[in-house]
Motif scaffolding. Structure first.
Motif, PDB file in Angstrom:
ATOM      1  N   ARG A 412       5.307-111.795  57.757  1.00  0.00           N
ATOM      2  CA  ARG A 412       4.265-110.952  58.363  1.00  0.00           C
ATOM      3  C   ARG A 412       2.970-111.749  58.550  1.00  0.00           C
ATOM      4  N   MET A 413       2.640-112.594  57.587  1.00  0.00           N
ATOM      5  CA  MET A 413       1.421-113.414  57.697  1.00  0.00           C
ATOM      6  C   MET A 413       1.526-114.367  58.894  1.00  0.00           C
ATOM      7  N   LEU A 414       2.695-115.017  59.057  1.00  0.00           N
ATOM      8  CA  LEU A 414       2.854-115.965  60.161  1.00  0.00           C
ATOM      9  C   LEU A 414       2.863-115.272  61.503  1.00  0.00           C
ATOM     10  N   GLU A 415       3.483-114.068  61.568  1.00  0.00           N
ATOM     11  CA  GLU A 415       3.507-113.349  62.837  1.00  0.00           C
ATOM     12  C   GLU A 415       2.114-112.906  63.242  1.00  0.00           C
ATOM     13  N   ASN A 416       1.319-112.459  62.265  1.00  0.00           N
ATOM     14  CA  ASN A 416      -0.063-112.064  62.565  1.00  0.00           C
ATOM     15  C   ASN A 416      -0.872-113.259  63.056  1.00  0.00           C
ATOM     16  N   GLU A 417      -0.639-114.409  62.426  1.00  0.00           N
ATOM     17  CA  GLU A 417      -1.380-115.603  62.833  1.00  0.00           C
ATOM     18  C   GLU A 417      -0.996-116.043  64.241  1.00  0.00           C
ATOM     19  N   SER A 418       0.333-115.972  64.569  1.00  0.00           N
ATOM     20  CA  SER A 418       0.799-116.372  65.908  1.00  0.00           C
ATOM     21  C   SER A 418       0.264-115.441  66.973  1.00  0.00           C
ATOM     22  N   SER A 419       0.306-114.115  66.691  1.00  0.00           N
ATOM     23  CA  SER A 419      -0.201-113.168  67.695  1.00  0.00           C
ATOM     24  C   SER A 419      -1.686-113.340  67.907  1.00  0.00           C
ATOM     25  N   GLY A 420      -2.413-113.662  66.847  1.00  0.00           N
ATOM     26  CA  GLY A 420      -3.858-113.897  66.998  1.00  0.00           C
ATOM     27  C   GLY A 420      -4.152-115.132  67.812  1.00  0.00           C
ATOM     28  N   SER A 421      -3.383-116.208  67.637  1.00  0.00           N
ATOM     29  CA  SER A 421      -3.588-117.438  68.427  1.00  0.00           C
ATOM     30  C   SER A 421      -3.262-117.197  69.881  1.00  0.00           C
ATOM     31  N   ALA A 422      -2.189-116.435  70.154  1.00  0.00           N
ATOM     32  CA  ALA A 422      -1.829-116.161  71.558  1.00  0.00           C
ATOM     33  C   ALA A 422      -2.901-115.348  72.240  1.00  0.00           C
ATOM     34  N   SER A 423      -3.482-114.387  71.534  1.00  0.00           N
ATOM     35  CA  SER A 423      -4.539-113.561  72.140  1.00  0.00           C
ATOM     36  C   SER A 423      -5.755-114.405  72.456  1.00  0.00           C
ATOM     37  N   ILE A 424      -6.115-115.299  71.548  1.00  0.00           N
ATOM     38  CA  ILE A 424      -7.277-116.172  71.792  1.00  0.00           C
ATOM     39  C   ILE A 424      -7.015-117.066  72.987  1.00  0.00           C
ATOM     40  N   GLY A 425      -5.751-117.604  73.131  1.00  0.00           N
ATOM     41  CA  GLY A 425      -5.415-118.451  74.272  1.00  0.00           C
ATOM     42  C   GLY A 425      -5.528-117.715  75.591  1.00  0.00           C
TER      43      GLY A 425
END
Length: 429
Positions: A412-425
């Motif tokens: 869950r921590m990694l998925e939250n981090e990945s979704s946050g990076s994609a949104s910033i991109g």
């Protein structure tokens, strides 16, 4: 000339005259294996005052006039030596000793400029378009590929160059000598793949002698033949370079390299642009290439360096996958983190992160065997450590259950981090 060589030549002269018509083809094929006869004929041609020279030239002309391809190639292999005999005699101003050689060369020339019906031939050569790739070049390496109106208009168009019709010649003069000799070399180059090693060596020697006689380089080459300078033309040197290029790639690296340098030397002195262009192009293409200096048998060819045409993605290209891999690599190299990748939903490998920094061992059944440690609580409220020594936590779960819960929390921590990076991109784009 030795008596044995003379006997071989005399036997050859009489043998062909007694052959029936249906045996000519088999006889022509068998000539390729008669090495002693070829060497003996070279000796006859080199001796301008030999009694056998005139009947030999007559026999070679009969071979060429027969129309049998093998007999024509047998005659063509002596062409470089015949050209040198003619040019050396002309330079020495003793034309009376080369009458039979002149007649043979003029006869071959007059046969080649007409077709079977006696009509003049017009030879055509297609110049390849630089906009389409070939084994010699690739358009992307030549320059800009801008789609201009002119480039689009010329795309795919091929240029055809014509040669002929050629005039019949009855004798050699100072004006037509090199026109005839250049055309004869063109015919010789068309059959280069069938020429023997002795013929290729003779071609290289002809090129060097013609280009250095009468010049300072003759002393460096230690050639003690005639010292008179010979007139050459740019087209004649270009035809010589074509044969030299083939000899370089087919077992005559040493003689071919010397001949190439000598032709370039003469072209520089005479300021002949066509010969300079072709010679320097050959020299550049062979620079650093491994020439087959010891290969004198097998298939004949010319070496060409081919650039791969398939488009390739750079290994250093920045992609979303490379960024994700770089992040995981950074976690793996951290001293506080150990990674054990597992397969997550969607086919993406998700690392197993141990926050405690204590190494784990994987059991055959997939469970983790870890040393006991004090209990630690994740900020979300999930227990990540192991509490008492009894092997059971207060709620009665075993170590395997605790490990599964811990891995779900990390996912869950990694998925939250990945979704946050994609949104910033996406926002940045």
């Amino acid at each position: 000339m030795l008596a044995m060589d003379q006997g071989v030549v005399e036997e050859w002269l009489s043998e062909y005259k007694t052959l029936p018509d249906n045996a000519v083809s088999a006889y022509a094929v068998s000539l390729r294996d008669k090495g002693a006869l070829v060497l003996a004929l070279y000796k006859v041609i080199r001796e301008n005052y030999s009694e056998l020279l005139e009947p030999v030239c007559h026999q070679l002309f009969e071979f060429y006039r027969s129309g049998e391809p093998h007999l024509q190639r047998f005659t063509l292999q002596f062409l470089p030596e015949l050209l040198w005999s003619l040019l050396s005699v002309s330079a020495a101003r003793d034309p009376h000793t080369s009458g039979c050689i002149e007649a043979l060369l003029l006869g071959i020339y007059n046969l080649e400029i007409v077709d079977k019906d006696g009509q003049s031939k017009v030879l055509s050569f297609t110049v390849p378009s630089l906009s389409t790739p070939s084994v010699y070049h690739e358009p992307s390496t030549i320059g800009s590929n801008a789609l201009t109106e002119e480039a689009l208009a010329n795309h795919g168009l091929s240029r055809v160059v014509y040669s002929g019709p050629h005039l019949q010649r009855e004798n050699f003069t100072a004006q037509n000598r090199f026109d005839v000799l250049t055309f004869l070399l063109l015919c010789y180059n068309a059959a280069l793949s069938f020429m023997s090693t002795a013929s290729l060596q003779s071609l290289c020697q002809l090129s060097s002698r013609v280009c250095i006689c009468g010049y300072p380089r003759q002393q460096m080459r230690r050639y003690k033949g005639i010292s008179a300078r010979m007139t050459v033309t740019s087209d004649f040197l270009v035809q010589l370079l074509t044969g030299i290029h083939f000899a370089l790639c087919n077992g005559e690296a040493e003689l071919g390299s010397k001949a190439l340098d000598d032709v370039l030397y003469r072209a520089q002195l005479e300021l002949l642009p066509e010969a300079l262009l072709v010679g320097n192009a050959i020299k550049s293409s062979l620079r650093g290439a491994a020439l087959k200096s010891n290969t004198k048998e097998g298939a004949r060819s010319i070496q060409v360096e081919i650039t791969p045409t398939a488009s390739r993605i750079s290994r250093n290209a920045v992609t979303s996958l490379s960024i994700r891999g770089h992040r995981w690599k950074r976690h793996a190299e951290s001293p506080e983190v150990s990674v054990d990748s597992e397969s997550a939903p969607g086919g993406v490998a998700v690392p197993e992160i141990s926050v405690t920094g204590v190494s784990t061992e994987r059991m055959p059944n997939g469970d983790s065997l870890r040393p006991r440690s004090d209990g630690r609580t994740h900020p979300d409220g999930e227990t990540l450590g192991v509490a008492p020594d009894s092997g059971q936590d207060p709620r009665g779960h075993d170590s395997g259950t605790r490990e599964v819960r811990r891995q779900k929390s990390v996912r869950r921590m990694l998925e939250n981090e990945s979704s946050g990076s994609a949104s910033i991109g996406r926002i940045q784009h």
